[in-house]
Each structure stands twice: as structure tokens, then as C-alpha cells.
Design an enzyme around this catalytic site. Structure first.
Site, PDB file in Angstrom:
ATOM      1  N   GLY A  63     -82.044  16.440  57.674  1.00  0.00           N
ATOM      2  CA  GLY A  63     -81.730  15.039  57.498  1.00  0.00           C
ATOM      3  C   GLY A  63     -81.180  15.023  56.373  1.00  0.00           C
ATOM      4  N   TRP A  65     -78.201  14.919  54.582  1.00  0.00           N
ATOM      5  CA  TRP A  65     -76.782  14.123  54.823  1.00  0.00           C
ATOM      6  C   TRP A  65     -77.316  13.153  54.745  1.00  0.00           C
ATOM      7  CZ3 TRP A  65     -72.177  16.878  55.906  1.00  0.00           C
ATOM      8  CH2 TRP A  65     -71.763  17.837  55.250  1.00  0.00           C
ATOM      9  N   ASP A  83     -78.744  16.497  66.475  1.00  0.00           N
ATOM     10  CA  ASP A  83     -79.114  18.299  66.542  1.00  0.00           C
ATOM     11  C   ASP A  83     -80.012  18.447  67.179  1.00  0.00           C
ATOM     12  OD1 ASP A  83     -80.291  20.499  65.250  1.00  0.00           O
ATOM     13  OD2 ASP A  83     -78.817  19.876  63.357  1.00  0.00           O
ATOM     14  N   ASP A  99     -78.243  19.304  72.262  1.00  0.00           N
ATOM     15  CA  ASP A  99     -77.774  20.294  72.427  1.00  0.00           C
ATOM     16  C   ASP A  99     -76.168  19.426  72.260  1.00  0.00           C
ATOM     17  OD1 ASP A  99     -75.553  22.135  72.003  1.00  0.00           O
ATOM     18  OD2 ASP A  99     -76.638  23.613  72.746  1.00  0.00           O
ATOM     19  N   ASP A 124     -72.271  19.592  58.996  1.00  0.00           N
ATOM     20  CA  ASP A 124     -73.134  20.229  58.683  1.00  0.00           C
ATOM     21  C   ASP A 124     -73.551  21.673  59.248  1.00  0.00           C
ATOM     22  OD1 ASP A 124     -73.314  21.737  55.820  1.00  0.00           O
ATOM     23  OD2 ASP A 124     -75.573  21.512  55.709  1.00  0.00           O
ATOM     24  N   LYS A 164     -68.007  21.219  57.690  1.00  0.00           N
ATOM     25  CA  LYS A 164     -68.544  22.760  57.113  1.00  0.00           C
ATOM     26  C   LYS A 164     -67.946  24.281  58.321  1.00  0.00           C
ATOM     27  CE  LYS A 164     -72.625  24.819  57.555  1.00  0.00           C
ATOM     28  NZ  LYS A 164     -73.756  24.815  56.437  1.00  0.00           N
TER      29      LYS A 164
END
EC number: 2.1.1.166
Length: 209
Positions: A63, A65, A83, A99, A124, A164
Site C-alpha cells: 500500500g 504507492w 492486488d 487477480d 508496481d 515498473k
């Protein structure tokens, strides 16, 4: 690999982690992970997040970000996080555990976002690394493709995207794909990103829609 080698490697990682100035500073400032300093540096350079914006945070747990994004967008803004792992609640963040490669989870995520479009998509995400580059790199590239596809579905014209990405096979093609979709694309290697890591962050602004 022997148990002793694994233990020695784990011990080195733990020592490095707890001696890490970014870990210590994150704890001092009440953030959940050192990753916050990556998005903070990107924000300081590229000014992606502004008051009142709607932001989607993919791969949000634990958490860091999302915590930072909420501070930047303020009470008038909104952060929608997703997430596969659980995440403790954060005031101002709408969190969906699941997911989003699964249709039902993706539909639930889109339902939270729509009918409005979002201003920033940030990711990320990273796969669980096996240490086998031939396995890890395709998995990592699959996740960044999913993040880019999320932009196609929910990002408003002139919106921004940061993701990322691990340098390796597929990176150049992906970078070109992002450049085709956004007006300005930069590559950042934040100071808090460990030097040995292949990770970089693509920062894209001016979504062409």
C-alpha cells in the site's frame, strides 16, 4: 542449492533490508514500504499526481504507492487499488483484492472506475521471481502488458501512466508500444531502486486515447 546457501543468502537480504536507509525512512514516516520513495521521486520529477485526480494503482499491496497517491490527490480525488494479495485499509482508497487477469475481478474493478475515466494508471506489479530469467522475464512482461491494456480501457485522454518494467527480452518492443500511445515517454531509475535490479520505471504522459 543447499540449505546453508539459502540461509546465507536470506541472511544477507535481511541485513541489507533492515540497514536500508529507505526502509528506515519509510518506517519513520509511517509508510508501508520503501517503494513509496520510487513514486515520490517520479512525482517530484514528472508531476503525475494532482489534487482531485482519480488514480488506479495496480499491484498495490502493501500500500505504499496508494498511501502516497491519496496524499497527492486529496479529499476531492480518488484512489482505486487492486492486488492479488490482501492489503490493510487506507483512508481514501477503494481496494479490491483479486487477480484482475480473471474476468470477474476485472469486471469488478472496472465497475468501481466507470462511468468516469481515470487520470493516472500506475503499476508496481512484479511476478514472484524464480531466479530463472527465461521464466521470470516473460511473466514480468505479461504483467506490464496487462497494465497497458488497463490504460486502453480506463485512461482519459491526456492521462498519465507509470509502470515498473524489467529490462530484458521484450522491453524495447514494449517501450515502443507505450510511445505509440503517449505523447511523452521517459525512463526513470529512481535512487531508491537497488542498483543491481533490472527494474526501471516508464513514465508516460499525454495519452492519445
Amino acid at each position: 542449492m543447499s540449505k546453508n546457501k539459502v540461509s546465507a543468502s536470506s541472511g544477507r537480504w535481511l541485513k541489507e533490508h533492515f540497514d536500508d536507509k529507505y526502509v528506515l525512512e519509510a518506517q519513520k514516516r509511517g509508510y508501508r514500504s520503501r517503494a513509496i520513495f520510487k513514486i515520490e521521486e517520479i512525482q517530484n520529477k514528472d508531476k503525475l499526481l494532482k489534487s482531485g485526480m482519480t488514480v488506479v494503482d495496480l499491484g498495490a499491496a502493501p500500500g505504499g504507492w496508494s498511501q502516497y497517491a491519496v496524499e497527492q490527490v486529496g479529499d476531492e480525488g480518488q484512489v482505486i487499488a487492486c492486488d492479488i494479495l490482501p492489503m490493510d485499509s487506507i483512508a481514501g482508497v477503494s481496494f479490491l483484492q483479486g487477480d484482475f487477469r480473471e474476468e470477474a475481478v476485472l469486471d469488478a474493478l472496472l465497475e468501481r472506475i466507470q462511468p468516469d475515466m481515470v487520470d493516472v494508471v500506475m503499476s508496481d506489479m512484479a511476478p514472484n521471481m524464480s531466479g530463472n530469467l527465461a521464466v521470470d522475464q516473460p511473466r514480468a512482461m505479461y504483467l506490464v502488458e496487462l497494465a497497458l491494456d488497463m490504460c486502453r480501457q480506463v485512461l482519459a485522454p491526456n492521462g498519465s501512466f507509470t509502470v515498473k518494467v524489467f529490462q530484458g527480452e521484450g522491453f524495447d518492443q514494449y517501450l515502443q508500444e507505450v510511445r505509440n500511445m503517449f505523447k511523452v515517454v521517459k525512463i526513470r531509475k529512481p535512487d531508491s531502486s537497488r542498483a543491481r535490479s533490472r527494474e526501471v520505471y516508464i513514465v508516460a504522459t499525454g495519452y492519445k486515447g
